[in-house]
Design a protein around this motif. Structure first.
Motif, PDB file in Angstrom:
ATOM      1  N   PRO A   8       0.808  -1.227   0.000  1.00 38.96           N
ATOM      2  CA  PRO A   8       0.000   0.000   0.000  1.00 38.96           C
ATOM      3  C   PRO A   8       0.843   1.280   0.000  1.00 38.96           C
ATOM      4  CG  PRO A   8      -0.972  -1.598   1.484  1.00 38.96           C
ATOM      5  CD  PRO A   8       0.368  -2.158   1.048  1.00 38.96           C
ATOM      6  N   GLU A   9       2.037   1.236   0.583  1.00 32.76           N
ATOM      7  CA  GLU A   9       2.913   2.418   0.597  1.00 32.76           C
ATOM      8  C   GLU A   9       3.434   2.765  -0.795  1.00 32.76           C
ATOM      9  OE1 GLU A   9       2.974   0.571   4.615  1.00 32.76           O
ATOM     10  OE2 GLU A   9       3.305  -0.232   2.606  1.00 32.76           O
ATOM     11  N   ARG A  10       3.302   1.861  -1.744  1.00 30.87           N
ATOM     12  CA  ARG A  10       3.832   2.078  -3.083  1.00 30.87           C
ATOM     13  C   ARG A  10       2.732   2.335  -4.118  1.00 30.87           C
ATOM     14  NH1 ARG A  10       9.082   1.267  -3.691  1.00 30.87           N
ATOM     15  NH2 ARG A  10       8.911   0.455  -5.809  1.00 30.87           N
ATOM     16  N   MET A  11       1.491   2.527  -3.635  1.00 29.84           N
ATOM     17  CA  MET A  11       0.396   2.821  -4.560  1.00 29.84           C
ATOM     18  C   MET A  11       0.631   4.147  -5.268  1.00 29.84           C
ATOM     19  SD  MET A  11      -3.178   1.729  -2.755  1.00 29.84           S
ATOM     20  CE  MET A  11      -2.938   2.799  -1.328  1.00 29.84           C
ATOM     21  N   LEU A  12       0.350   4.159  -6.549  1.00 29.06           N
ATOM     22  CA  LEU A  12       0.449   5.381  -7.348  1.00 29.06           C
ATOM     23  C   LEU A  12      -0.925   5.985  -7.599  1.00 29.06           C
ATOM     24  CD1 LEU A  12       2.936   3.955 -10.004  1.00 29.06           C
ATOM     25  CD2 LEU A  12       3.491   5.415  -8.039  1.00 29.06           C
ATOM     26  N   GLN A  13      -1.898   5.122  -7.873  1.00 24.57           N
ATOM     27  CA  GLN A  13      -3.230   5.598  -8.227  1.00 24.57           C
ATOM     28  C   GLN A  13      -4.277   4.587  -7.783  1.00 24.57           C
ATOM     29  OE1 GLN A  13      -4.303   5.656 -12.429  1.00 24.57           O
ATOM     30  NE2 GLN A  13      -5.349   7.603 -12.106  1.00 24.57           N
ATOM     31  N   ALA A  14      -5.433   5.098  -7.397  1.00 22.87           N
ATOM     32  CA  ALA A  14      -6.591   4.256  -7.100  1.00 22.87           C
ATOM     33  C   ALA A  14      -7.809   4.868  -7.774  1.00 22.87           C
ATOM     34  CB  ALA A  14      -6.820   4.155  -5.594  1.00 22.87           C
ATOM     35  N   VAL A  15      -8.610   4.013  -8.388  1.00 23.71           N
ATOM     36  CA  VAL A  15      -9.883   4.423  -8.963  1.00 23.71           C
ATOM     37  C   VAL A  15     -10.951   3.622  -8.226  1.00 23.71           C
ATOM     38  CG1 VAL A  15     -11.311   4.518 -11.037  1.00 23.71           C
ATOM     39  CG2 VAL A  15      -8.839   4.896 -11.201  1.00 23.71           C
ATOM     40  N   ILE A  16     -11.888   4.331  -7.628  1.00 24.16           N
ATOM     41  CA  ILE A  16     -12.929   3.696  -6.822  1.00 24.16           C
ATOM     42  C   ILE A  16     -14.279   3.950  -7.484  1.00 24.16           C
ATOM     43  CG2 ILE A  16     -14.049   3.614  -4.567  1.00 24.16           C
ATOM     44  CD1 ILE A  16     -11.367   4.705  -3.410  1.00 24.16           C
ATOM     45  N   TRP A  17     -15.005   2.861  -7.686  1.00 24.70           N
ATOM     46  CA  TRP A  17     -16.355   2.948  -8.234  1.00 24.70           C
ATOM     47  C   TRP A  17     -17.336   2.583  -7.137  1.00 24.70           C
ATOM     48  CZ3 TRP A  17     -16.498   5.106 -12.825  1.00 24.70           C
ATOM     49  CH2 TRP A  17     -15.416   4.967 -13.676  1.00 24.70           C
ATOM     50  N   LEU A  18     -18.304   3.460  -6.897  1.00 24.93           N
ATOM     51  CA  LEU A  18     -19.376   3.195  -5.935  1.00 24.93           C
ATOM     52  C   LEU A  18     -20.689   3.033  -6.688  1.00 24.93           C
ATOM     53  CD1 LEU A  18     -18.580   5.809  -3.147  1.00 24.93           C
ATOM     54  CD2 LEU A  18     -18.320   3.323  -2.993  1.00 24.93           C
ATOM     55  N   ALA A  19     -21.494   2.077  -6.274  1.00 17.95           N
ATOM     56  CA  ALA A  19     -22.814   1.907  -6.882  1.00 17.95           C
ATOM     57  C   ALA A  19     -23.717   3.090  -6.527  1.00 17.95           C
ATOM     58  CB  ALA A  19     -23.447   0.597  -6.427  1.00 17.95           C
ATOM     59  N   ASP A  20     -23.422   3.736  -5.389  1.00 21.35           N
ATOM     60  CA  ASP A  20     -24.229   4.866  -4.936  1.00 21.35           C
ATOM     61  C   ASP A  20     -23.320   5.840  -4.189  1.00 21.35           C
ATOM     62  OD1 ASP A  20     -26.009   6.647  -3.708  1.00 21.35           O
ATOM     63  OD2 ASP A  20     -27.446   5.071  -3.211  1.00 21.35           O
ATOM     64  N   MET A  21     -23.214   7.072  -4.675  1.00 21.66           N
ATOM     65  CA  MET A  21     -22.340   8.060  -4.029  1.00 21.66           C
ATOM     66  C   MET A  21     -22.800   8.404  -2.610  1.00 21.66           C
ATOM     67  SD  MET A  21     -19.641   8.672  -5.739  1.00 21.66           S
ATOM     68  CE  MET A  21     -18.957  10.156  -5.040  1.00 21.66           C
ATOM     69  N   ALA A  22     -24.000   8.003  -2.240  1.00 25.96           N
ATOM     70  CA  ALA A  22     -24.453   8.192  -0.855  1.00 25.96           C
ATOM     71  C   ALA A  22     -23.571   7.378   0.105  1.00 25.96           C
ATOM     72  CB  ALA A  22     -25.914   7.785  -0.711  1.00 25.96           C
TER      73      ALA A  22
END
Length: 112
Positions: free
Chosen positions: A55-69
């Motif tokens: 996790p300390e070497r992560m460059l990018q994360a893309v998170i998809w939520l079914a509901d922004m709530a």
């Protein structure tokens, strides 16, 4: 050189190229977005370890939520998981996910 790890007909779980690991999207089990996010991040961590990263070497994360709530609930788990001072570049959007029971999917790119 390109290295593909856990490759199937449709996708590889990890693709490594020039010292970067690209993980396929991860989803998790559970009823709530917090449970699914915890499980999802556990899977991400396992794939990062397999790729020779963390996790300390992560460059990018893309998170998809079914509901922004569910944004705040997901973030409470995410914020506790990301090592202090090592937050990646990140995007979070709402999307229809592959199954109706899924609430979150996370895609990570990391240095190896």
């Amino acid at each position: 050189m390109i290295e593909r790890i856990e490759t199937g007909t449709r996708m590889s779980k990890i693709v490594k190229h020039n010292g970067v690991a690209y993980l396929c999207g991860q989803v998790g089990d559970g009823e709530t977005v917090a449970e699914q996010t915890r499980d999802c991040l556990s899977r991400v961590e396992g794939l990062l370890e397999t790729a020779g990263s963390s996790p300390e070497r992560m460059l990018q994360a893309v998170i998809w939520l079914a509901d922004m709530a569910d944004f705040d609930e997901m973030n409470s788990v995410w914020d506790a998981w990301v090592p202090a001072g090592y937050a990646p570049a990140r995007a979070c959007c709402e999307a229809r996910l592959a199954r109706s029971d899924l609430k979150v999917e996370i895609i990570v790119t990391a240095a190896c």
